[in-house]
Write an enzyme that holds these catalytic residues in place. Structure first.
Site, PDB file in Angstrom:
ATOM      1  N   CYS A 115       0.811  -1.226   0.000  1.00  0.00           N
ATOM      2  CA  CYS A 115       0.000   0.000   0.000  1.00  0.00           C
ATOM      3  C   CYS A 115       0.843   1.274   0.000  1.00  0.00           C
ATOM      4  O   CYS A 115       0.341   2.363  -0.265  1.00  0.00           O
ATOM      5  CB  CYS A 115      -0.950   0.000   1.189  1.00  0.00           C
ATOM      6  SG  CYS A 115      -2.044  -1.421   1.184  1.00  0.00           S
ATOM      7  N   HIS A 255      -3.675   7.188   3.245  1.00  0.00           N
ATOM      8  CA  HIS A 255      -4.045   5.869   2.718  1.00  0.00           C
ATOM      9  C   HIS A 255      -5.415   5.502   3.278  1.00  0.00           C
ATOM     10  O   HIS A 255      -5.667   5.639   4.479  1.00  0.00           O
ATOM     11  CB  HIS A 255      -2.988   4.852   3.150  1.00  0.00           C
ATOM     12  CG  HIS A 255      -3.309   3.445   2.780  1.00  0.00           C
ATOM     13  ND1 HIS A 255      -3.877   3.108   1.572  1.00  0.00           N
ATOM     14  CD2 HIS A 255      -3.137   2.275   3.442  1.00  0.00           C
ATOM     15  CE1 HIS A 255      -4.042   1.798   1.519  1.00  0.00           C
ATOM     16  NE2 HIS A 255      -3.609   1.273   2.637  1.00  0.00           N
ATOM     17  N   ASN A 285     -10.107  -0.135   0.426  1.00  0.00           N
ATOM     18  CA  ASN A 285      -8.648  -0.011   0.393  1.00  0.00           C
ATOM     19  C   ASN A 285      -8.152  -0.449  -0.992  1.00  0.00           C
ATOM     20  O   ASN A 285      -8.176  -1.640  -1.311  1.00  0.00           O
ATOM     21  CB  ASN A 285      -8.052  -0.896   1.500  1.00  0.00           C
ATOM     22  CG  ASN A 285      -6.540  -0.873   1.523  1.00  0.00           C
ATOM     23  OD1 ASN A 285      -5.894  -0.351   0.626  1.00  0.00           O
ATOM     24  ND2 ASN A 285      -5.965  -1.455   2.562  1.00  0.00           N
TER      25      ASN A 285
HETATM   26  N1  ACO Z   1     -18.425  -8.872   9.496  1.00  0.00           N
HETATM   27  C1  ACO Z   1     -18.922  -9.203  10.717  1.00  0.00           C
HETATM   28  N2  ACO Z   1     -18.121  -9.522  11.740  1.00  0.00           N
HETATM   29  C2  ACO Z   1     -16.809  -9.544  11.550  1.00  0.00           C
HETATM   30  C3  ACO Z   1     -16.232  -9.219  10.298  1.00  0.00           C
HETATM   31  C4  ACO Z   1     -17.092  -8.879   9.243  1.00  0.00           C
HETATM   32  N3  ACO Z   1     -16.643  -8.544   8.020  1.00  0.00           N
HETATM   33  N4  ACO Z   1     -14.881  -9.306  10.396  1.00  0.00           N
HETATM   34  C5  ACO Z   1     -14.610  -9.670  11.661  1.00  0.00           C
HETATM   35  N5  ACO Z   1     -15.779  -9.825  12.355  1.00  0.00           N
HETATM   36  C6  ACO Z   1     -15.958 -10.199  13.738  1.00  0.00           C
HETATM   37  C7  ACO Z   1     -14.805 -11.026  14.266  1.00  0.00           C
HETATM   38  O1  ACO Z   1     -15.002 -12.391  13.961  1.00  0.00           O
HETATM   39  C8  ACO Z   1     -14.872 -10.746  15.741  1.00  0.00           C
HETATM   40  O2  ACO Z   1     -15.903 -11.538  16.298  1.00  0.00           O
HETATM   41  P1  ACO Z   1     -15.679 -12.239  17.735  1.00  0.00           P
HETATM   42  O3  ACO Z   1     -15.506 -11.083  18.685  1.00  0.00           O
HETATM   43  O4  ACO Z   1     -16.941 -13.003  17.917  1.00  0.00           O
HETATM   44  O5  ACO Z   1     -14.453 -13.053  17.588  1.00  0.00           O
HETATM   45  C9  ACO Z   1     -15.347  -9.285  15.806  1.00  0.00           C
HETATM   46  O6  ACO Z   1     -15.941  -9.013  14.541  1.00  0.00           O
HETATM   47  C10 ACO Z   1     -14.240  -8.306  16.059  1.00  0.00           C
HETATM   48  O7  ACO Z   1     -13.160  -8.581  15.154  1.00  0.00           O
HETATM   49  P2  ACO Z   1     -11.827  -7.780  15.213  1.00  0.00           P
HETATM   50  O8  ACO Z   1     -10.830  -8.419  14.310  1.00  0.00           O
HETATM   51  O9  ACO Z   1     -11.452  -7.594  16.666  1.00  0.00           O
HETATM   52  O10 ACO Z   1     -12.281  -6.382  14.620  1.00  0.00           O
HETATM   53  P3  ACO Z   1     -11.498  -5.037  14.642  1.00  0.00           P
HETATM   54  O11 ACO Z   1     -12.275  -4.026  15.355  1.00  0.00           O
HETATM   55  O12 ACO Z   1     -10.040  -5.219  15.002  1.00  0.00           O
HETATM   56  O13 ACO Z   1     -11.516  -4.616  13.086  1.00  0.00           O
HETATM   57  C11 ACO Z   1     -10.209  -4.584  11.067  1.00  0.00           C
HETATM   58  C12 ACO Z   1     -10.898  -5.455  12.116  1.00  0.00           C
HETATM   59  C13 ACO Z   1     -11.264  -3.718  10.392  1.00  0.00           C
HETATM   60  C14 ACO Z   1      -9.555  -5.481  10.035  1.00  0.00           C
HETATM   61  C15 ACO Z   1      -9.165  -3.664  11.761  1.00  0.00           C
HETATM   62  O14 ACO Z   1      -8.362  -4.449  12.612  1.00  0.00           O
HETATM   63  C16 ACO Z   1      -8.277  -2.959  10.778  1.00  0.00           C
HETATM   64  O15 ACO Z   1      -8.720  -2.137   9.980  1.00  0.00           O
HETATM   65  N6  ACO Z   1      -6.954  -3.191  10.832  1.00  0.00           N
HETATM   66  C17 ACO Z   1      -6.014  -2.532   9.928  1.00  0.00           C
HETATM   67  C18 ACO Z   1      -5.952  -3.206   8.608  1.00  0.00           C
HETATM   68  C19 ACO Z   1      -5.175  -2.385   7.641  1.00  0.00           C
HETATM   69  O16 ACO Z   1      -5.140  -1.177   7.752  1.00  0.00           O
HETATM   70  N7  ACO Z   1      -4.511  -2.965   6.673  1.00  0.00           N
HETATM   71  C20 ACO Z   1      -3.792  -2.120   5.762  1.00  0.00           C
HETATM   72  C21 ACO Z   1      -2.834  -2.751   4.987  1.00  0.00           C
HETATM   73  S1  ACO Z   1      -3.430  -3.777   3.719  1.00  0.00           S
HETATM   74  C22 ACO Z   1      -2.062  -4.100   2.697  1.00  0.00           C
HETATM   75  O17 ACO Z   1      -1.004  -3.623   2.865  1.00  0.00           O
HETATM   76  C23 ACO Z   1      -2.227  -5.110   1.591  1.00  0.00           C
END
Ligand code: ACO
Length: 333
Positions: A115, A255, A285
């Site tokens: 990214c 980003h 993204n």
């Molecule tokens: N729909 C419904 N529920 C979901 C989903 C979904 N799409 N995805 C996860 N959940 C659930 C999980 O299973 C979990 O359930 P549980 O509590 O029963 O286990 C709950 O939601 C919470 O999941 P978390 O992973 O804790 O959610 P979080 O608030 O951390 O958000 C996210 C996840 C959006 C991915 C966040 O961590 C994030 O944005 N991280 C940064 C990612 C990023 O910026 N990447 C950039 C680089 S990409 C590249 O370089 C190629």
């Protein structure tokens, strides 16, 4: 050595026509519009359809940038393409774009910095211009991550969209450098948190390798934690290098990975909403293309007014990250 300053000539973009909304995703995943939009800010994404691929979008974005600058393909001296999922590993996407735009005088090659690809491309491009050897340098970022997602993994597949952006730079004849400061960084010890393997088959005369799957895996929580301390540090260091303070900056073009991350940066800079460019709701993204798409769209819509100064920042797999403070000249398209 007498380094040449850089002028940003134009910004281009291209995205697929096909739109997939959060509600559409509920047909194939246990998810909801409410979860995706609350946790990420994403409402929909543009997704490559049929034979569409990253080369095609890269060509469209490159043509858009050239047309806006009134520069012909023949006048381009170098093409640097950032892509994490090129349609071909070789010939490079750079060479395909060279052919498509008739840039017969240009060198052309690809880089991978996930990214952060456009910021790395900008670092390479400004160095090319600085030497005086290359004048017009076309930087293209193009990704179609949606082709490499595990569409059963709701934690990662809802995040991405496809598209391309392009930035055309040249030697600034008036001596004013549009790249006021630029820092890119890498930390390979964090590499395991976002991966996409490209695993082939061994020669049949040797032991077969365990067959890998070319799918993106991501530990979102670890990425989030990492970004929340490295990105503000990177931006502040870049401002310091530029001899500027947040109040001297008109826009933040971050980003588009997660709205909560963007809001964290916004509050650190104490920027109001007018100063922060957000389009994650429309595109998700788009990886390396995310910053140039946001910049291109905001300039075209008039949300970004020129002349102005902007912070560009990006982060992603590697981990790699970076920030730039740039000058957006009056009339920039
Ligand atoms: N729909 C419904 N529920 C979901 C989903 C979904 N799409 N995805 C996860 N959940 C659930 C999980 O299973 C979990 O359930 P549980 O509590 O029963 O286990 C709950 O939601 C919470 O999941 P978390 O992973 O804790 O959610 P979080 O608030 O951390 O958000 C996210 C996840 C959006 C991915 C966040 O961590 C994030 O944005 N991280 C940064 C990612 C990023 O910026 N990447 C950039 C680089 S990409 C590249 O370089 C190629």
């Amino acid at each position: 050595m007498n380094y040449k300053p850089v002028q940003i000539l134009s910004i281009g973009m291209a995205v697929p026509k096909k739109v997939v909304t959060n509600d559409d995703l509920t047909k194939i995943l246990d998810t909801s519009d409410e979860w995706i939009s609350t946790r990420t800010g994403i409402k929909q994404r543009h997704i490559a359809d049929g034979d569409e691929n990253s080369t095609l979008f890269g060509i469209e974005a490159a043509k858009d940038a050239l047309q806006k600058a009134g520069v012909s393909g023949e006048e381009v001296d170098a093409i640097v393409v950032a892509s994490s999922n090129p349609y071909n590993i070789y010939p490079s996407t750079g060479c395909a774009i060279q052919e498509a735009i008739g840039a017969k005088n240009a060198i052309a090659f690809d880089i991978t910095a996930a990214c952060t690809g456009m910021l790395y491309a900008l670092e390479i491009g400004r160095s090319f211009v600085a030497t005086g050897k290359y004048k017009n340098v076309l930087l293209v970022a193009t990704d179609t991550n949606t082709k490499f997602l595990d569409w059963t993994d709701r934690t990662s597949c809802v995040l991405f969209g496809d598209g391309a952006g392009a930035i055309l730079i040249t030697e600034a004849k008036d001596g004013v450098d549009d790249i006021i400061a630029l820092n890119v960084n890498a930390d390979g010890t964090m590499g395991r948190h976002i991966q996409m393997n490209l695993v082939g088959d061994n020669c049949p005369l040797v032991e077969p390798a365990t067959s890998g799957q070319q799918k993106i895996t991501m530990n979102g929580k670890e990425v989030y934690k990492f970004v929340m301390h490295t990105m503000p540090e990177s931006i502040m260091k870049c401002l310091e290098d530029a001899g500027l303070e947040p109040k001297d900056i008109d826009y933040l073009v971050p980003h588009q990975a997660n709205l909560r991350i963007i809001e964290g940066l916004q509050s650190r800079l104490e920027f109001n909403d007018e100063k922060v460019i957000v389009n994650i709701d429309k595109y998700g993204n788009t990886s390396a293309a995310s910053v140039p798409i946001a910049l291109s769209e905001a300039i075209a819509s008039g949300k970004i007014k020129t002349p102005s100064k902007a912070i560009l920042c990006a982060f992603g797999a590697g981990m790699a990250w970076g920030s730039a403070v740039v000058r957006l000249r009056e009339g920039l398209k």
